[in-house]
Design an enzyme around this catalytic site. Structure first.
Site, PDB file in Angstrom:
ATOM      1  N   LYS A  14       0.712  -1.326  -0.033  1.00  0.00           N
ATOM      2  CA  LYS A  14       0.229   0.065  -0.033  1.00  0.00           C
ATOM      3  C   LYS A  14       0.938   1.167  -0.041  1.00  0.00           C
ATOM      4  O   LYS A  14       0.481   2.366  -0.644  1.00  0.00           O
ATOM      5  CB  LYS A  14      -0.975   0.112   1.032  1.00  0.00           C
ATOM      6  CG  LYS A  14      -1.993  -1.122   1.204  1.00  0.00           C
ATOM      7  CD  LYS A  14      -2.930  -1.104   2.332  1.00  0.00           C
ATOM      8  CE  LYS A  14      -2.401  -0.940   3.738  1.00  0.00           C
ATOM      9  NZ  LYS A  14      -1.869  -2.335   4.259  1.00  0.00           N
ATOM     10  N   ARG A  89      -9.928   0.700   8.838  1.00  0.00           N
ATOM     11  CA  ARG A  89      -9.586  -0.573   9.200  1.00  0.00           C
ATOM     12  C   ARG A  89     -10.459  -1.257  10.181  1.00  0.00           C
ATOM     13  O   ARG A  89     -10.182  -2.416  10.392  1.00  0.00           O
ATOM     14  CB  ARG A  89      -8.132  -0.721  10.052  1.00  0.00           C
ATOM     15  CG  ARG A  89      -6.847  -0.961   9.395  1.00  0.00           C
ATOM     16  CD  ARG A  89      -5.822  -0.840  10.300  1.00  0.00           C
ATOM     17  NE  ARG A  89      -4.557  -1.434  10.035  1.00  0.00           N
ATOM     18  CZ  ARG A  89      -3.269  -0.791   9.641  1.00  0.00           C
ATOM     19  NH1 ARG A  89      -3.558   0.226   9.077  1.00  0.00           N
ATOM     20  NH2 ARG A  89      -2.312  -1.710   9.616  1.00  0.00           N
ATOM     21  N   ARG A 128      11.323  -5.908   4.714  1.00  0.00           N
ATOM     22  CA  ARG A 128      11.106  -4.296   5.068  1.00  0.00           C
ATOM     23  C   ARG A 128      11.750  -4.179   6.606  1.00  0.00           C
ATOM     24  O   ARG A 128      12.389  -3.106   6.619  1.00  0.00           O
ATOM     25  CB  ARG A 128       9.647  -4.136   5.135  1.00  0.00           C
ATOM     26  CG  ARG A 128       9.350  -2.570   5.215  1.00  0.00           C
ATOM     27  CD  ARG A 128       7.820  -2.304   5.050  1.00  0.00           C
ATOM     28  NE  ARG A 128       6.983  -2.968   6.048  1.00  0.00           N
ATOM     29  CZ  ARG A 128       5.764  -2.674   6.032  1.00  0.00           C
ATOM     30  NH1 ARG A 128       5.163  -2.275   4.896  1.00  0.00           N
ATOM     31  NH2 ARG A 128       4.973  -3.242   6.752  1.00  0.00           N
ATOM     32  N   ARG A 134      11.087  -0.449  11.957  1.00  0.00           N
ATOM     33  CA  ARG A 134       9.821  -0.493  12.683  1.00  0.00           C
ATOM     34  C   ARG A 134       9.679  -2.025  13.740  1.00  0.00           C
ATOM     35  O   ARG A 134       9.969  -2.897  12.996  1.00  0.00           O
ATOM     36  CB  ARG A 134       8.663  -0.647  11.805  1.00  0.00           C
ATOM     37  CG  ARG A 134       8.258   0.587  11.215  1.00  0.00           C
ATOM     38  CD  ARG A 134       7.152   0.399   9.984  1.00  0.00           C
ATOM     39  NE  ARG A 134       5.927  -0.307  10.651  1.00  0.00           N
ATOM     40  CZ  ARG A 134       4.909  -0.350   9.721  1.00  0.00           C
ATOM     41  NH1 ARG A 134       4.819   0.018   8.514  1.00  0.00           N
ATOM     42  NH2 ARG A 134       3.913  -1.010  10.146  1.00  0.00           N
ATOM     43  N   ARG A 146      -0.617  -9.267  13.363  1.00  0.00           N
ATOM     44  CA  ARG A 146      -0.971  -8.080  12.562  1.00  0.00           C
ATOM     45  C   ARG A 146      -1.849  -8.626  11.517  1.00  0.00           C
ATOM     46  O   ARG A 146      -2.939  -7.863  11.037  1.00  0.00           O
ATOM     47  CB  ARG A 146       0.064  -7.397  12.053  1.00  0.00           C
ATOM     48  CG  ARG A 146       0.725  -6.342  12.921  1.00  0.00           C
ATOM     49  CD  ARG A 146       1.949  -5.626  12.601  1.00  0.00           C
ATOM     50  NE  ARG A 146       2.206  -5.040  11.408  1.00  0.00           N
ATOM     51  CZ  ARG A 146       3.049  -4.995  10.816  1.00  0.00           C
ATOM     52  NH1 ARG A 146       4.169  -5.330  10.952  1.00  0.00           N
ATOM     53  NH2 ARG A 146       2.897  -3.919   9.492  1.00  0.00           N
TER      54      ARG A 146
HETATM   55  P1  AMP Z   1       0.623   0.528   8.973  1.00  0.00           P
HETATM   56  O1  AMP Z   1       1.983   1.326   8.905  1.00  0.00           O
HETATM   57  O2  AMP Z   1      -0.742   0.964   8.333  1.00  0.00           O
HETATM   58  O3  AMP Z   1       0.800  -1.110   9.014  1.00  0.00           O
HETATM   59  O4  AMP Z   1       0.259   0.806  10.627  1.00  0.00           O
HETATM   60  C1  AMP Z   1       1.191   0.400  11.787  1.00  0.00           C
HETATM   61  C2  AMP Z   1       0.261   0.424  13.083  1.00  0.00           C
HETATM   62  O5  AMP Z   1      -0.337   1.365  13.366  1.00  0.00           O
HETATM   63  C3  AMP Z   1      -0.891  -0.942  13.082  1.00  0.00           C
HETATM   64  O6  AMP Z   1      -0.549  -2.119  13.059  1.00  0.00           O
HETATM   65  C4  AMP Z   1      -1.773  -0.290  14.279  1.00  0.00           C
HETATM   66  O7  AMP Z   1      -1.310  -0.573  15.415  1.00  0.00           O
HETATM   67  C5  AMP Z   1      -1.655   1.253  13.907  1.00  0.00           C
HETATM   68  N1  AMP Z   1      -2.706   1.772  12.917  1.00  0.00           N
HETATM   69  C6  AMP Z   1      -2.491   2.374  11.753  1.00  0.00           C
HETATM   70  N2  AMP Z   1      -3.566   2.633  11.214  1.00  0.00           N
HETATM   71  C7  AMP Z   1      -4.828   2.184  11.815  1.00  0.00           C
HETATM   72  C8  AMP Z   1      -6.072   2.262  11.740  1.00  0.00           C
HETATM   73  N3  AMP Z   1      -6.621   2.723  10.927  1.00  0.00           N
HETATM   74  N4  AMP Z   1      -6.860   1.705  12.829  1.00  0.00           N
HETATM   75  C9  AMP Z   1      -6.059   1.079  14.126  1.00  0.00           C
HETATM   76  N5  AMP Z   1      -4.970   1.109  14.328  1.00  0.00           N
HETATM   77  C10 AMP Z   1      -3.997   1.613  13.041  1.00  0.00           C
END
Ligand code: AMP
Length: 190
Positions: A14, A89, A128, A134, A146
């Site tokens: 993404k 999400r 990654r 991260r 996740r």
């Molecule tokens: P990402 O970079 O999109 O993989 O997001 C990393 C982490 O941020 C996720 O594993 C969640 O803990 C938190 N996070 C990001 N976007 C959301 C969302 N829309 N709702 C809830 N938690 C989020």
């Protein structure tokens, strides 16, 4: 205005495809993961709150995410539209987004989902993790959490948009440019 939800499990590509979409269509990137990481880096209270959830691979509570998205949308002036990356999400977030946008006389043009099998996702996330720094990319258990959270809480969001006739699935395995070609075709059809 083009408002696109780019959807898919962690590691689907993404972030990479958002960059391509922004470069071609001039949209504003709204990645909730990036926004949380920014807060974390700046040590804000929102960042501290989000950290506990993120480190475990769990979702940050809906009301916190929704408020952050509202702030970002209302503080963005003069845009051709948004690319929503990693949001919504949950179906509660999808509902809140629809309400938020209709209040601004805006709407979601469509959702584009990147389809990638689980074994490839895990390989990509670990790869990654070598450079992203991260914490949630580096631990097998957190990666598995996740993906589980995605299947249980996030996948229903695809159905939410399907019911509105706004869902398009794309094969997310292959060359980045070819995948982007498929994405562009969908966007050009809006
Ligand atoms: P990402 O970079 O999109 O993989 O997001 C990393 C982490 O941020 C996720 O594993 C969640 O803990 C938190 N996070 C990001 N976007 C959301 C969302 N829309 N709702 C809830 N938690 C989020």
């Amino acid at each position: 205005m083009l408002n696109i939800v780019l959807f898919g499990p962690p590691g689907a590509g993404k972030g990479t495809q958002s960059e391509n979409i922004i470069a071609k269509y001039g949209l504003t990137h709204l990645s909730t993961g990036d926004l949380f990481r920014k807060h974390l880096g700046e040590g804000t209270s929102l960042g501290k709150l989000a950290k506990g959830y993120m480190d475990q691979g769990h979702l940050v509570p809906d009301e916190v995410v929704i408020k952050m998205v509202e702030d970002k949308i209302s503080s963005t002036k003069e845009t051709k539209g948004f690319i929503f990356d990693g949001f919504p999400r949950t179906t509660a977030q999808a509902n809140a987004l629809d309400e938020m946008l209709s209040g601004l006389e805006m709407k979601i043009s469509g959702m584009i989902a990147l389809d990638v099998p689980q074994d490839i996702l895990k390989e990509r996330i670990k790869e990654r993790g070598k450079t992203s720094g991260r914490a949630d990319d580096q631990d097998e258990e957190k990666i598995n959490t996740r993906i589980k959270v995605y299947l249980a809480e996030t996948l229903p969001v695809a159905e939410y948009y399907e019911k509105q006739g706004k869902f398009q699935n794309i094969n997310g395995v292959g060359k980045i440019d070819e995948i982007f070609g498929q994405i562009s075709k969908v966007i050009d059809s809006y």
